[in-house]
Scaffold this active site. Structure first.
Site, PDB file in Angstrom:
ATOM      1  N   GLY B 169      -7.890  -3.935  -0.961  1.00  0.00           N
ATOM      2  CA  GLY B 169      -8.268  -2.539  -1.152  1.00  0.00           C
ATOM      3  C   GLY B 169      -7.230  -1.623  -0.540  1.00  0.00           C
ATOM      4  O   GLY B 169      -6.044  -1.933  -0.512  1.00  0.00           O
ATOM      5  N   GLY B 170      -7.710  -0.487  -0.019  1.00  0.00           N
ATOM      6  CA  GLY B 170      -6.813   0.494   0.559  1.00  0.00           C
ATOM      7  C   GLY B 170      -5.947  -0.080   1.661  1.00  0.00           C
ATOM      8  O   GLY B 170      -4.817   0.378   1.877  1.00  0.00           O
ATOM      9  N   GLY B 404      29.462  -0.937 -16.511  1.00  0.00           N
ATOM     10  CA  GLY B 404      28.719  -0.115 -15.564  1.00  0.00           C
ATOM     11  C   GLY B 404      28.313  -0.917 -14.344  1.00  0.00           C
ATOM     12  O   GLY B 404      28.260  -0.380 -13.225  1.00  0.00           O
ATOM     13  N   ALA B 405      28.038  -2.188 -14.535  1.00  0.00           N
ATOM     14  CA  ALA B 405      27.606  -3.017 -13.416  1.00  0.00           C
ATOM     15  C   ALA B 405      28.711  -3.128 -12.365  1.00  0.00           C
ATOM     16  O   ALA B 405      28.436  -3.238 -11.167  1.00  0.00           O
ATOM     17  CB  ALA B 405      27.189  -4.396 -13.901  1.00  0.00           C
TER      18      ALA B 405
END
Lengths: 666, 510
Positions: B169-170, B404-405
């Site tokens: 949960g939280g 780009g890499a």
């Protein structure tokens, strides 16, 4: 003397020949295939000539290509090593035709000894003891009994066309011979469609012992003692030694003289080996003659002090042997262990790949002992699938057999090989095996002692205790170093304690360590004290220690809370904990290794090329499940049993590591 | 006085017994240690100083006033790891299931505040059933207070979470905001909604282990950074990690005596890159041979294996390593590997840990899966993280650095300090074959011409020298001397100082 010699081989033997040639001032030429571009023998030789693609049948054993290389290099002589062209009479002939010296016997001798039946006949004529037997056709059971009686029991009744134990019987009495003949005949007829049977002496407790001979072209010949090569796996020698722990002086001389007689009967020159099978009563019988330098020649060199390669080259140059039989003295004991790139834990499957670490023990040549390593590989080199998986021959020599074995144990422990599977643990196990230690082995040793294969070594108590002491001392050093980190709170530093609990191989030792400037004293819970000293520092992968005055060499790996230790063939996890850590570790559940019988594990690092089944498929035993490509070899993985595919974890194009789960079954 | 001491001792003994022997036995039976046993293993022997041992909750609803155990389900305090201070909280599952109440949370907040003020790492050991339902919103408020402190401490002191039981949960959001999450195999799980809710809402049937076990979070979700066999191993490895980390963002990373030659030559590295440019090799071998004592602490080993992240030491000093792994997906960048490496780079930069980048990258992984998943923004995270980082940065290109890499992987253009290349490097827009097919489109029908163009392109660009001519590569180095070169580079950068323009905070493409 020759100015230049070409070595028509690769690997360790090419390197070995280069060493002797260099010592003699002869320049060397290596040949190499595609896969061997960066091989050690290429780096060592003065020149190297490329002779073709990686497979040997397109390079190293193509006579034309080797002849081209010889012409190109201008070499005056050729050493063939072993294997490849070493016993090829056509090669010897081709050399002769061009006036190149062959460092080996004349082609006639190669031919004569190359054929099993001819060589046995020649041996008989030369007065060499051969396995008694009857080669002719045997008409019926009565004749079989008669022949068996003449040979002397026990006898082996064999199908001429036989193989794999089929159509083979051992008989100890007339009755058994009668029965055995009939059943062999029937089995041979049904298995091979050929019911011809022959009978020969069955050699009990057989040992493989061979004689090294050396002859010149002036009619001189000597034998250089024997080598015991009984430790074999599927006819592949693994451990050799010289002399044999079994022979006496009389037998040695008889075998040696017969071996030289055989060599001279065929006009043999150069180094050669006459192999015998020896039974439990020291009866010996000729097996075959190898007309080349043997793999295991170093053990002979170590006990005779003779450089066999040098002598071969001199003989090829027409020189006379510089010694006579009386000059040959056997001195001390030598043992050779062959390091194979074969994974002993996976049924000795060949293992290929990059040698990320390869550090042989330091070579030593002293009066007290010798450590010698003949090798053809180096750290960062690649073990390819194309050639023999033997990558090194580790030899030790000492005045006595026991000392030579002990030196070997330490040398094996010091030998670092990573990146591929190898048989070092198995060799260590053999060196500690009581049958080997007693010298009582036969050629069935591995088969009988490791019938289920090899699955590691359980160390005996005194050895475990020594390792525990060493690990406690090492761990303490590592922990103290950790407390020397920067940024700690002044005056509130961690104090490393003296009490350590060491657990290994199911044993648990309580220890207390008292360190001083040249070592530590480890006191066990039962009061036993051990003195440990070493220059090990954290991160060292090899720990050379002295424990209770004797050497202990450990391969040290890191695991959480301790070490992975490899020593004497064992591969164990050692945890070293404070008493509190040990107490809490005891609360941790023993994790059961997952049942992998319902999983298909990747047997080698590789790329999945194809998956042949889908989830929900019923598969039959032997059905192809998927294809893994490793080192350009496609391996089809098959179902080991019937089952249903419940899950598939890999798809074509995935690259997997060893033991990754490819699929699971219900 | 003696009586008072007895009272104190009795109270302490009662507090130390947590939820009582029966619950301790039950905890052990599950293969788990208690909160205090875990602290014993985490910290140096006898170094733990406890706070708030006698704190009790203040809830009076649902009969809670009947049970007010000491400590309220969490043990907090400080101690040392190899003599260096850390703050720690350890939830006690034997006390009210380790559930978080207002006071439980307040205890955690106290040590978090102290950790930030005193500049020491926070280590949280999570083993809690969740919010204490009886307290209602007070419990939620407690979580909120902890979350806010996680955020304030982020980038100030290292925060480490060790999940050693349920965390649902939280509660998951506190670990989620820490720097590292470790889990224990078979005994820990994390999820926002549990199997029961999942079944009700989506009809999916799933076990807690499948939904949020260690394997799920280390292999699939990447929520966790590593998983260990048991509590003992997990805590030993947390100690090992702390040895690498600075105490806070003002302190330099720790230095430790080392037993390795900085100039150690590794001839075997000369043959690491195979002759065939398309054959894989194991980048981890290079990392281990560069590192002091071959000691490598890997982060997220089982996730996005096409990139490797973790810590080594050079000359005893911590260095973060990011390396493409040619063994997996040819070492390409994709969504997962970009996210994994970006977070690691940012951690290093936040805590002044120098970064070593080892490059063999053929580019970004193509495909609809990647584009639809937003590889543009995820890839940008790594680019951004490298460009933003002001710590010493040393890059070694071993083989491919394409397109780009190439720029992303700590290139010169992203303020890297030293950019080395092995002679086997190929720094280019793309591989020779692809490049030729674009440049010489007209010749596509003629294989001979294409082969010649490809060979020409290779000769021109499949090497490090064009980049070296431009100064994008500072030096082409011998593989064998990589450790020495890299060590010296970092040594020269020990006083590096770069100021960034003032900003409230950046806006990394999340």
């Amino acid at each position: 003397m020759f100015n230049k010699i070409l070595i028509a081989n690769r690997g360790e033997i090419a390197c070995r020949v280069i060493k002797s040639a260099r010592k003699m001032g002869i320049s060397t030429v290596a040949i190499y295939s595609d896969a061997d571009r960066q091989a050690l023998h290429v780096q060592m030789a003065d020149e190297a000539i490329h002779i073709g693609p990686s497979p040997a049948n397109q390079s190293y054993i193509v006579i034309d290509k080797v002849m081209d290389a010889i012409r190109q290099s201008g070499a005056q002589a050729v050493h063939p090593g072993y294997g490849f062209l070493s016993e090829n009479s056509k090669f010897a002939e081709a050399l002769e035709a061009e006036g190149i010296a062959f460092v080996g016997p004349p082609k006639g001798a190669i031919e004569a000894m190359g054929d099993k039946i001819t060589s046995k006949k020649i041996a008989q004529e030369a007065g060499v003891s051969t396995v008694p037997g009857y080669m002719g056709l045997i008409a019926d059971a009565d004749e079989a009994v008669k022949i068996s009686g003449e040979i002397g029991y026990p006898v082996m009744i064999k199908a001429s066309a036989g193989g794999g134990g089929k159509g083979m019987r051992i008989a100890w009495t007339d009755e058994e011979a009668r029965e055995g003949f009939q059943s062999s005949k029937n089995e041979a007829a049904s298995s091979f469609g050929d019911d011809r049977i022959f009978i020969e002496k069955f050699v009990t407790q057989p040992r493989h012992i061979e004689i090294q001979v050396l002859c010149d072209s002036h009619g001189n010949g000597v034998y250089l003692g024997e080598r015991e090569c009984s430790i074999q796996r599927r006819n592949q020698k693994v451990v050799e030694e010289a002399p044999s722990p079994f022979l006496d002086e009389t037998t040695r001389r008889a075998m040696g003289e017969q071996a030289v007689a055989l060599a001279q009967a065929v006009g043999y020159t150069s180094a050669g080996t006459v192999e015998f099978i020896v039974d439990g009563d020291k009866n010996f019988y000729f097996l075959e003659m190898n007309t080349r330098l043997q793999v295991e020649h170093p053990v002979t060199e170590l006990i005779t002090g003779i450089d066999l390669v040098e002598q071969m080259i001199r003989v090829a140059n027409g020189e006379k042997l510089p010694f006579k039989q009386d000059d040959i003295k056997l001195n001390g004991w030598a043992i050779e262990n062959r390091l194979y790139a074969e994974d002993p834990y996976r049924g000795f499957l060949p293992s290929i790949g990059r040698l990320t670490r390869y550090r042989p023990p330091a070579e030593v040549a002293e009066d007290s002992h010798v450590v010698r390593n003949d090798t053809g590989v180096y750290e960062g080199g690649e073990i390819s699938m194309y050639y023999d998986p033997m990558i090194a021959k580790l030899c030790t020599w000492a005045p006595t057999r026991a000392e030579a074995i002990e030196r070997m144990r330490v040398a094996l422990d010091s030998f670092e090989v990573e990146g591929i599977g190898h048989n070092l643990p198995f060799l260590s196990a053999v060196m500690d095996h009581p049958i080997f230690v007693a010298g009582d082995m036969t050629t069935a040793f591995i088969e009988e002692q490791y019938p289920e294969g090899f699955d590691g070594v359980e160390l005996p108590e005194p050895e475990l205790r020594r390792i525990a002491a060493a690990c406690a001392a090492m761990h303490r050093v590592a922990e103290i170093r950790r407390t020397r980190v920067s940024g700690r709170m002044d005056n509130h530093e961690r104090k490393v304690g003296i009490d350590w609990i060491v657990s290994l191989q199911g044993q648990r030792y309580e220890t207390a360590i008292a360190a001083d400037h040249d070592g530590s004293t480890v006191t066990f819970g039962d009061g036993h004290e051990m003195r440990v000293s070493s220059d090990w520092t954290p991160g060292d992968q090899l720990a050379t220690l002295t424990v209770e005055g004797s050497p202990l060499v450990l391969k040290v790996g890191k695991i959480s809370g301790g070490f992975r230790i490899r020593s004497r063939g064992a591969d164990i996890k050692v945890h070293v904990r404070t008493p509190r850590q040990a107490e809490l570790a005891d609360l941790m559940p023993e994790k059961v290794a997952p049942d992998t019988s319902k999983m298909l594990l990747c047997p080698m690092p590789g790329l999945i090329v194809k998956v042949d089944v889908a989830v929900g498929d019923e598969v039959q035993e032997g059905q192809a499940l998927c294809t893994v490509e490793a080192m350009k070899m496609e391996n089809i993985l098959r179902a080991e049993r019937k089952g249903m595919v419940s899950r598939i974890n890999a798809a074509a194009g995935d690259s997997l590591a060893v033991d990754d789960v490819i699929m699971e079954f219900e | 006085m003696k009586d008072i001491l007895t009272v104190l001792n009795d109270r302490r003994a009662a507090a130390r017994l947590g939820g009582g022997q029966k619950r301790i036995d039950a905890q052990h039976a599950r293969g788990k240690l208690t909160a205090r046993e875990r602290i014993d293993l985490l910290l140096d022997e006898d170094s733990f100083e406890e706070f708030d041992m006698f704190v009790g909750h203040r809830c009076t609803d649902f009969g809670m006033e009947q049970q007010r155990p000491y400590g309220d389900g969490v043990v907090t305090g400080w101690g040392t790891i190899n003599g260096r201070m850390v703050y720690v909280f350890s939830q006690d599952f034997t006390v009210l299931g380790g559930s978080v109440s207002e006071t439980h949370a307040r205890k955690i907040c106290k040590i978090m505040d102290m950790a930030v003020e005193n500049g020491a790492p926070i280590i949280g050991i999570n083993d809690s059933g969740g919010a204490r339902i009886q307290e209602g919103v007070d419990s939620l408020a407690g979580y909120g207070e902890v979350f806010q402190r996680n955020i304030m401490a982020s980038g100030v002191v290292p925060q480490i979470s060790v999940i050693m039981g349920p965390c649902a949960g939280g509660a998951v959001y506190s670990p989620a905001m820490t720097d590292f999450i470790f889990m224990v195999k078979d005994t820990s799980y994390m999820f926002v909604t549990g199997p029961d809710v999942v079944k009700t809402v989506t009809n999916e049937v799933v076990t807690a282990e499948e939904l949020g076990g260690a394997s799920t979070h280390t292999r699939k979700s990447s929520v966790a950074d590593a998983a260990f066999e048991n509590d003992v191993e997990a805590l030993a490895e947390v100690r090992r990690l702390v040895d690498f980390l600075p105490l806070n963002n003002q302190a330099k990373p720790p230095v430790r005596p080392f037993f390795d030659e900085p100039g150690r030559v590794e001839t075997s590295l000369d043959t690491l890159v195979p002759e065939n440019a398309n054959s894989p090799y194991d980048m981890k071998e290079l990392i281990l041979k560069i590192a002091d004592e071959a000691d490598f602490y890997e982060i997220q080993e089982d996730f996005a294996k096409n990139i490797i992240t973790g810590f080594i030491r050079l000359e005893g000093r911590t260095v973060g390593v990011v390396a493409n792994q040619p063994m997996v997906l040819a070492g390409c960048l994709d969504i997962d590997s970009s996210r994994k490496a970006a977070r690691f780079v940012r951690f290093c930069d936040a805590f002044e840990i120098p970064i070593l980048t080892l490059v063999d990258v053929p580019g970004f992984l193509p495909g609809t899966g990647q584009e639809y998943g937003g590889v543009i923004k995820h890839g940008a995270k790594l680019l951004y993280a490298y460009g933003e980082a002001t710590v010493p940065k040393v890059t070694v290109i071993t083989r491919k650095a394409y397109g780009g890499a190439y720029v992303v992987m700590a290139s010169k253009h992203l303020r890297s300090d030293f950019n080395y290349a092995w002679p086997t490097s190929e720094i280019a827009v793309m591989g020779a074959k692809g490049a030729t097919e674009i440049i010489h489109r007209a010749d596509l029908g003629d294989p001979e011409k294409i082969a010649k163009h490809t060979a020409d392109y290779e000769a021109r660009f499949a090497n490090p020298f064009v980049a070296a001519e431009r100064g994008f590569i500072d030096e082409v180095i011998q593989p064998r001397s990589t450790r020495m070169r890299v060590s010296r580079a970092f040594a020269s950068l020990r006083n590096k100082s770069v100021k960034m323009p003032w900003k409230k905070h950046d806006n990394i493409p999340l």
